[in-house]
Design an enzyme around this catalytic site. Structure first.
Site, mmCIF file in Angstrom:
data_model
loop_
_atom_site.group_PDB
_atom_site.id
_atom_site.type_symbol
_atom_site.label_atom_id
_atom_site.label_comp_id
_atom_site.label_asym_id
_atom_site.label_seq_id
_atom_site.Cartn_x
_atom_site.Cartn_y
_atom_site.Cartn_z
ATOM 1 N N GLU A 22 -6.444 -26.495 -14.535
ATOM 2 C CA GLU A 22 -7.874 -26.405 -13.601
ATOM 3 C C GLU A 22 -8.614 -25.361 -14.426
ATOM 4 O O GLU A 22 -9.788 -25.564 -14.228
ATOM 5 C CB GLU A 22 -7.211 -26.058 -12.125
ATOM 6 C CG GLU A 22 -6.842 -27.122 -11.521
ATOM 7 C CD GLU A 22 -5.317 -27.461 -11.487
ATOM 8 O OE1 GLU A 22 -4.836 -28.237 -10.606
ATOM 9 O OE2 GLU A 22 -4.802 -26.842 -12.502
ATOM 10 N N GLU B 254 2.037 -29.812 -8.835
ATOM 11 C CA GLU B 254 1.915 -29.501 -7.263
ATOM 12 C C GLU B 254 2.611 -30.209 -6.213
ATOM 13 O O GLU B 254 3.470 -29.903 -5.708
ATOM 14 C CB GLU B 254 0.342 -29.423 -6.808
ATOM 15 C CG GLU B 254 -0.223 -28.140 -7.747
ATOM 16 C CD GLU B 254 -1.581 -27.844 -7.523
ATOM 17 O OE1 GLU B 254 -1.849 -26.705 -7.144
ATOM 18 O OE2 GLU B 254 -2.362 -28.795 -7.354
#
Length: 266
Positions: A140, A120
């Site tokens: 995640e 990210e």
């Protein structure tokens, strides 16, 4: 200077080299897993870069064999559960999701493990150089969480829906060649050469007219966030401002004299 003094919690360091600023992730003993202190330190380092008038381009990199194994969840999860902000008020958001946002260019060098927030952070940057040994995963979903640092937005933007879902929904690992195919990184180099190559890109960017670089960056971002018409609407006013700048006059003189421009950012 060290932006987070407690090395046990990891730290983010900054180094200025002429017009370049190097921002280093420094917790190699823990695979550069991010603690709350490191998240704060990163936002403070981005803010330091943004506010440094002499710094024209920054390079984010990591100490050791790995870029980052992601969040140190036992340390960060309690803050997430409480809904607390992970960054200081008024500091630049390293993920570029909330104001204030970075307005100057950023190049990233990655190697080894580049997991979750590592992906990210690089997708929130402008140019990424990856070592051949880099391994990526947005894991995640394997931890009962979802990415909230921009992966759900930028993976689709870069790679298209199916390619993004292939990794967002499975948490599967992918390599540097696949990251290049997906447009997540812009160049793959031999392991150990990634920082030098990122610095070469940064030096080239820093040699250009700073105002023109920032306005080009802003225009592209405006088009992505608000649509092409919003970016086009600013073309005339922005170009008039640039064409009347000292840097534009220097750029024209440099063109006529067949030499590199000596820009001042004015």
């Amino acid at each position: 200077p060290v932006t987070e003094a407690d090395a046990g919690e990891g730290r983010i360091t900054t180094e200025t080299r002429g017009a370049l600023m190097l921002i280093a992730i420094d917790r190699p003993a823990k695979l550069n897993g991010f603690t709350p202190a490191m998240l704060r330190g990163l936002a403070e380092a981005y803010s330091e870069y943004e506010n440094n008038g002499a710094a024209c381009c920054a390079v984010l990199h990591a100490i050791g064999d790995h870029f980052t194994a992601g969040l140190d969840l036992p340390k960060v999860a309690p803050l997430i559960a409480k809904g607390e902000s992970l960054f200081p008020d008024g500091a630049i958001d390293p993920f570029g999701l909330r104001a204030p946002k970075r307005a100057k260019p950023l190049v990233v060098a990655v190697q080894g493990w580049c997991l979750t927030l590592g992906i990210e952070l690089m997708l929130a940057a402008d140019i990424v150089v990856a070592a051949t040994d880099t391994r990526f995963a947005q894991i995640e979903v394997k931890r009962g969480l979802m990415p909230t640092g921009g992966a759900t937005l930028r993976m689709v933007e870069r790679a298209g829906w199916g390619n993004a879902m292939k990794y967002l929904l499975t948490g599967d690992e992918f390599d540097a060649a696949e990251a290049l195919r997906l447009g997540f990184v812009q160049e793959v180099v031999e392991t150990g050469a990634q920082l030098d190559r990122a610095l070469e890109y940064a030096a080239t960017i820093a040699a250009q007219a700073p105002m023109a670089v920032r306005e080009s960056l802003l225009s592209a971002r405006t088009a992505l966030e608000h649509g092409p018409d919003a970016a086009v609407a600013d073309f005339r006013e922005t170009q008039l401002k640039l064409v009347n700048s000292d840097d534009a006059r220097e750029g024209l003189a440099a063109f006529k004299e067949r030499r590199a421009g000596n820009f001042t950012g004015r």
